[in-house]
Write an enzyme that holds these catalytic residues in place. Sequence first.
Site, short mmCIF file in Angstrom:
data_model
loop_
_atom_site.label_atom_id
_atom_site.label_comp_id
_atom_site.label_asym_id
_atom_site.label_seq_id
_atom_site.Cartn_x
_atom_site.Cartn_y
_atom_site.Cartn_z
N TRP A 259 0.71 -1.26 0.02
CA TRP A 259 -0.09 -0.05 0.10
C TRP A 259 0.89 1.23 0.09
CZ3 TRP A 259 -0.20 -4.27 3.16
CH2 TRP A 259 -1.33 -4.97 3.01
N ASP A 260 2.17 1.24 -0.04
CA ASP A 260 3.04 2.33 -0.12
C ASP A 260 2.95 2.76 1.27
OD1 ASP A 260 4.82 4.19 -0.66
OD2 ASP A 260 3.27 5.66 -2.09
N TYR A 261 2.87 2.11 2.29
CA TYR A 261 2.92 2.52 3.58
C TYR A 261 4.27 2.48 4.23
CZ TYR A 261 -2.05 2.17 4.59
OH TYR A 261 -3.42 2.35 4.10
N LYS B 30 2.27 6.04 8.20
CA LYS B 30 1.08 6.26 7.16
C LYS B 30 -0.09 5.81 7.61
CE LYS B 30 3.72 7.22 3.07
NZ LYS B 30 4.10 6.84 1.56
#
Length: 811
Positions: A487-489, A515
Amino acid sequence: MDQTHNTLFLRLMAVLLALVGLALAGGGGWLLALGGSWFYLALGLLLLVAAVLLWQRRPAGLTVFAAGLLATLAWSLAESGLDWWALAPRGGLPVVLGLLLLLPWALRPLGQRLLRGPALVLGLVVLACLVAAPLSLLADPHARQGRLPVQRIAEDPLTIQPGEWHAYGRTGFGQRFSPLDQITPANVAALEMAWQYRTGDVRGRPGDPQETTFQVTPLKLGNRLFLCTPHQLVIALDATTGEEVWRYDPDILNPLALQHLTCRGLGYAPTMDAADAPAPDPARLEAARAAVPGLPVATEGAETTRCGARLFMPTADGRVIALDPETGAVCADFGAGTGQINLWANMPNVKPGAYYSTSPPAVANGVLVVGGTVLDNVSTNEQSGVIRGYDVRSGALLWNWDSGAPEEVAPIAAEATYTANSPNAWSILSVDAGLGLVYVPLGNQPPDQFGGNRSPAVERFSSAVVALDLRQGALRWVFQTVHHDLWDYDVPSQPTLVDLTINGATVPALVQPTKQGEIFVLDRRTGQPLLPVREVAAPQGAAEGDFTAATQPVSALSFDPPRLTGRQMWGATLLDQLACRIQLRRLRYEGRYTPPSLQGSLVHPGNFGVFNWGGIAVDPERQVAFTTPAYLAFVSRLVPRADATTLYVQADGAPPGPLPALNENFGAPYAVELKPFLSPIGLPCQQPPWGYVAGADLRTGEIAWQHRNGTVRDLSPVPLPFRLGVPDLGGPVMTRGGVAFMSGTLDDFVRGYDVTTGAQLWESRLPAGGQATPMTYLGADGRQYLLVVAGGHGSLGTTPGDHVIAYALPR
């Protein structure tokens, strides 16, 4: 108006009701078929019946419409309670239609008077709606009222003078806390502008990426401020007057393959003895020179000197340059006479601009530690995320920690290269000189939304915070904030170090915002949680070739938002709110950590993050945090790739020059479409608030207060000062005086808050977006100054500028 015109008005109203009814009935039927609310279909049918009756000039049309409006009021209150910004899109259009039907031009053709029969019924229902509106304005169901503890449990162990600011977060601890106390809740309202400086550096030059941003937090050393600009200028200012003392231009390569063009700050090393500095390795120096042909050499054509104290400037073409704080001259006794470190040395996939350090290097115990960013979601052949430690005096490489080969920390052989495409540290590092550790927030291996090909080392270190030995680079511990991140965390924020008093004992802690909204509180000696962390079940079912983690970690201190439902969908009217509810039902969404999918998945929180690089501020004496959680959902959709060259998600074709084709994921099975979760007219589909300020007790994990923050004045077509609560990008600063400051909200203001209650006490209009973290210092005149950088943010679209503004209390 004569009878003919009155009839024409009534029939126009009937047509309008019919059009709205058709839209609601059609969309409502679609929503019901998707398993959503029945209300829109029912209201649409009622409006169609009312339209037919009114066209026939039958007063019963008013009664049917009144029934629909009363149902709307009851349904709205049942879904949202007395929440004005949730009620307005539900009731606004029906109430306006009801008011129009009560006009004489509509009543006369029906033979009706306002206070009789069906007109009276409709009037009473409209009145009920108008009474509910001010009542909902008086309530704020999203506020959490409370107070943070005011007792000072510990003393701030001062490592620098109170009026100084020597690192991005003031010290290597990254607390963004100042022991200055001239500005208090009682006098902060008197703050006024003391001086303003313009750098002359604005975005929009040839070769600039969209995300060209002024994000710097300046340093304050003696009576000087030191800052860097988006186009990599380094500037020294008189801290009391704002007058320019010197500026340095590193003359970076152009064009570059940039995703971001920014500089968040400078590193600083105080005066040192260079007598025992290690000599650079000639073979390594030659390899560094050859890594990027044509890369400028800082000492060529520039004023040079032998340096005691040093500033370290990371540049967008992949260098770190050492400068004399007194004159701005390049340090000739650094980098074997080059005045710089070449970060392209031993780097795979050399592509200038694709890798560099957007954040300031960390400095402690004679070691300069440098991370760097790589391009997100462009390809699977990017640079390494290696973390490197250099001698601050000579620039010689001391160690390298490569998450692809985490045990091999000795300086790499001159002819070897680091692991390509490994997790990188694009954010700010923290250091504890006493423990001899540097703390590194790591991101993900690109591509962010597909992890089927990740190695065991990548799985271990992606989206984690690691502690490395300052002198040797050896791994001491790792704590992962997301398992198998899809999730691009990335861990986006600087770890904040603080000594907490727990059960009467002092424990060295690390506070890590994320995030996804977790704030992990760990023992910074071991990485073990101090506040409980539990593993919770996560949604399953990744795309073909990938997998999902069974569980994800959740902290006792969490700003994880509630799961979105149809009730939280929003818009300007019922119609675009209905469109959002349909969109929600068509997306895959099973709560936080819903895997990316071919149909499109709702990601909430989105990769903008509940917290981003601005982080939080921590008062080490009260042991509390001032935080700025933000909530914006995003939509990600995987697009299968047939080859490694075709553009799948670049709507406007290939970007100009060497700028990267974002989200294409060349070499991966999928490209990805990423966008905010917006209504057809461009409003967020989730109802406000989208941004808050919140205060938390770090010893207990209790969130004491939380208030929506910021207006839509600079986000709407006309300047509406509605305080809906908007996201921010750029962190807060706290002071011993009990006041916190923040300028990063997406409206152009800097604001001051009471730390104890969260109440806003002061605000000042900025000439541009303030997407940077403020700082505060003591001037030579004995006054405490608040410094704000206002330059805007390219991809967020905030007002561009080049302003550095200092505020102070009146003399």
